[in-house]
Scaffold this active site. Structure first.
Site, mmCIF file in Angstrom:
data_model
loop_
_atom_site.group_PDB
_atom_site.id
_atom_site.type_symbol
_atom_site.label_atom_id
_atom_site.label_comp_id
_atom_site.label_asym_id
_atom_site.label_seq_id
_atom_site.Cartn_x
_atom_site.Cartn_y
_atom_site.Cartn_z
ATOM 1 C CE1 TYR A 12 -3.287 -2.881 0.170
ATOM 2 C CE2 TYR A 12 -3.595 -2.420 2.382
ATOM 3 C CZ TYR A 12 -4.034 -3.234 1.082
ATOM 4 O OH TYR A 12 -4.869 -4.066 1.175
ATOM 5 C CG LEU A 65 -18.059 1.385 3.704
ATOM 6 C CD1 LEU A 65 -17.492 2.474 4.042
ATOM 7 C CD2 LEU A 65 -19.440 1.228 4.277
ATOM 8 C CG ASN A 91 -17.493 4.358 8.225
ATOM 9 O OD1 ASN A 91 -18.403 4.446 7.638
ATOM 10 N ND2 ASN A 91 -16.233 4.341 7.684
HETATM 11 N N1 LIG Z 1 -6.703 -7.969 0.561
HETATM 12 C C1 LIG Z 1 -6.790 -7.448 -0.434
HETATM 13 O O1 LIG Z 1 -6.582 -7.692 -1.597
HETATM 14 C C2 LIG Z 1 -7.735 -6.054 -0.306
HETATM 15 C C3 LIG Z 1 -8.398 -5.429 -1.510
HETATM 16 C C4 LIG Z 1 -9.169 -4.184 -1.174
HETATM 17 C C5 LIG Z 1 -8.988 -3.503 -0.004
HETATM 18 N N2 LIG Z 1 -8.321 -4.249 1.114
HETATM 19 C C6 LIG Z 1 -8.580 -3.486 2.433
HETATM 20 O O2 LIG Z 1 -10.064 -3.151 2.580
HETATM 21 C C7 LIG Z 1 -9.878 -1.802 2.976
HETATM 22 C C8 LIG Z 1 -11.307 -1.186 2.384
HETATM 23 O O3 LIG Z 1 -11.505 -1.602 1.328
HETATM 24 P P1 LIG Z 1 -11.645 -0.359 -0.066
HETATM 25 O O4 LIG Z 1 -10.897 0.952 0.725
HETATM 26 O O5 LIG Z 1 -11.449 -1.184 -1.219
HETATM 27 O O6 LIG Z 1 -13.369 0.071 0.334
HETATM 28 P P2 LIG Z 1 -14.277 0.443 1.267
HETATM 29 O O7 LIG Z 1 -13.846 0.498 2.692
HETATM 30 O O8 LIG Z 1 -15.557 -0.176 0.915
HETATM 31 O O9 LIG Z 1 -14.664 1.883 0.572
HETATM 32 C C9 LIG Z 1 -13.845 3.113 0.950
HETATM 33 C C10 LIG Z 1 -14.366 4.215 0.217
HETATM 34 O O10 LIG Z 1 -15.358 4.550 1.079
HETATM 35 C C11 LIG Z 1 -15.507 6.047 1.433
HETATM 36 N N3 LIG Z 1 -16.207 5.986 2.672
HETATM 37 C C12 LIG Z 1 -15.789 5.181 3.742
HETATM 38 N N4 LIG Z 1 -16.555 5.723 4.803
HETATM 39 C C13 LIG Z 1 -17.702 6.434 4.253
HETATM 40 C C14 LIG Z 1 -18.675 7.276 4.684
HETATM 41 N N5 LIG Z 1 -19.121 7.015 6.192
HETATM 42 N N6 LIG Z 1 -19.563 7.881 4.003
HETATM 43 C C15 LIG Z 1 -19.244 7.884 2.714
HETATM 44 N N7 LIG Z 1 -18.175 7.518 2.062
HETATM 45 C C16 LIG Z 1 -17.251 6.695 2.737
HETATM 46 C C17 LIG Z 1 -13.910 6.270 1.495
HETATM 47 O O11 LIG Z 1 -13.780 7.739 1.325
HETATM 48 P P3 LIG Z 1 -13.287 8.580 2.247
HETATM 49 O O12 LIG Z 1 -11.912 8.580 2.783
HETATM 50 O O13 LIG Z 1 -13.600 10.120 1.670
HETATM 51 O O14 LIG Z 1 -14.086 8.478 3.492
HETATM 52 C C18 LIG Z 1 -13.396 5.550 0.440
HETATM 53 O O15 LIG Z 1 -13.563 6.295 -0.888
HETATM 54 C C19 LIG Z 1 -8.730 -1.236 2.292
HETATM 55 O O16 LIG Z 1 -8.231 -0.026 2.871
HETATM 56 C C20 LIG Z 1 -7.744 -2.180 2.522
HETATM 57 O O17 LIG Z 1 -7.137 -2.331 3.909
HETATM 58 C C21 LIG Z 1 -7.831 -5.481 1.010
#
Ligand SMILES: NC(=O)c1ccc[n+]([C@@H]2O[C@H](COP(=O)([O-])OP(=O)(O)OC[C@H]3O[C@@H](n4cnc5c(N)ncnc54)[C@H](OP(=O)(O)O)[C@@H]3O)[C@@H](O)[C@H]2O)c1
Length: 266
Positions: free
Chosen positions: A50, A192, A244
């Site tokens: 990351y 999300l 959240n």
């Molecule tokens: N193992 C893997 O291969 C893998 C792959 C993908 C992800 N991950 C892990 O999972 C974590 C989360 O996944 P993700 O980042 O893909 O997706 P997510 O958590 O589903 O969504 C993140 C997005 O949602 C927004 N957000 C968060 N809270 C919000 C709220 N209350 N209201 C409106 N928007 C909101 C964030 O923007 P803001 O910052 O503006 O709030 C960001 O754009 C990653 O950070 C990583 O640690 C792991």
């Protein structure tokens, strides 16, 4: 929640995939992570890839002086999946995070790793030395899990981190029950739906209104509803993190679950 092989982990954590890469000012992102820790989202998920280590460095700055409050998860890339490679990658992650141990260390994805015994033996060696408390995998399908469980010691796998949200329920027919049967915790990533259309759903808004809550909290409460799943939403905004964290005290009713099933069929 209780982990199948002993110990416990927070049901709701915080991801860090896009942090420390300029999406928000660094100070805001650090405040967001700190806000989450204070509100009980004390599992932090990161990875060596990351931001090429910058996310781990940011997490390290935030947890400095409060390491004992945090359940820390990092991941090694499959390009490092040799005995020496995993040892070096873990040492580098620990240095960037400013800690002497991880609570959970995952193989980020299977990649071209055909012989999983090297990974299991390396993780077990790190565990024996106290550098990691437990280990697991990420993005493993049922066939990958079966390969892993055929390897000596492979059944010590504590968790499989996979995509899971109302808009992606693809693990429900096979991987989710397989992991439950075999004592492997599921960690839901992108819970999300990566912050896109999901949060604008009228069904989520309706359930949120009944609970005087917000759509993101409902989406997250849904991912952790069974008590066997850990969810790791990411946010670089303290205001979003507060929304959240409300998932921790939200209990969805049968009516809520029915409404969500109709809007987001399995
Ligand atoms: N193992 C893997 O291969 C893998 C792959 C993908 C992800 N991950 C892990 O999972 C974590 C989360 O996944 P993700 O980042 O893909 O997706 P997510 O958590 O589903 O969504 C993140 C997005 O949602 C927004 N957000 C968060 N809270 C919000 C709220 N209350 N209201 C409106 N928007 C909101 C964030 O923007 P803001 O910052 O503006 O709030 C960001 O754009 C990653 O950070 C990583 O640690 C792991």
């Amino acid at each position: 929640m209780e982990l199948p092989h002993g110990g416990s982990a927070p049901a709701l954590g915080q991801g860090s995939w896009h942090l420390a890469q300029g999406r928000h000012p660094a100070a805001e992102e650090e405040e967001a992570l700190q806000t989450g820790i204070s509100l009980g989202m004390t599992l932090i998920d990161t990875a060596e890839v990351y931001g090429q280590g910058r996310a781990e460095e940011m997490v390290g700055r935030v947890i400095a002086g409060q390491r004992d409050k945090v359940f820390l998860v990092s991941k090694v890339a499959p390009s490092h999946a040799t005995a020496n490679g995993i040892r070096a990658a873990c040492a580098a992650s620990l240095a960037r995070l400013g800690t002497d141990h991880l609570d959970l260390y995952l193989l980020h994805w299977r990649g071209g790793v055909s012989d999983l015994s090297v990974v299991v033996d390396s993780f077990e060696a790190l565990r024996a030395e106290g550098r990691i408390r437990r280990w697991g995998v990420s993005n493993f399908r049922v066939a990958d899990m079966e390969d892993l469980f055929r390897v000596r010691g492979g059944d010590a796998c504590a968790a499989n981190q996979v995509r899971y949200s109302l808009t992606d329920r693809s693990i429900e027919p096979d991987l989710l029950p397989w992991c439950e049967r075999h004592g492997v915790a599921i960690m839901a990533y992108s819970p999300l739906g990566s912050g896109n259309a999901l949060l604008r759903s009228p069904a989520l808004a309706g359930v949120a209104e009944r609970h005087e809550s917000n759509p993101a909290a409902v989406a997250l409460a849904w991912t952790i509803r069974s008590g066997h799943v850990i969810s790791i939403p990411e946010s670089g905004s303290a205001a979003h993190v507060r929304q959240n964290a409300a998932a921790l005290s939200l209990r969805l009713t049968a009516q809520d679950l029915g409404d969500l099933d109709r809007a987001f069929p399995a």
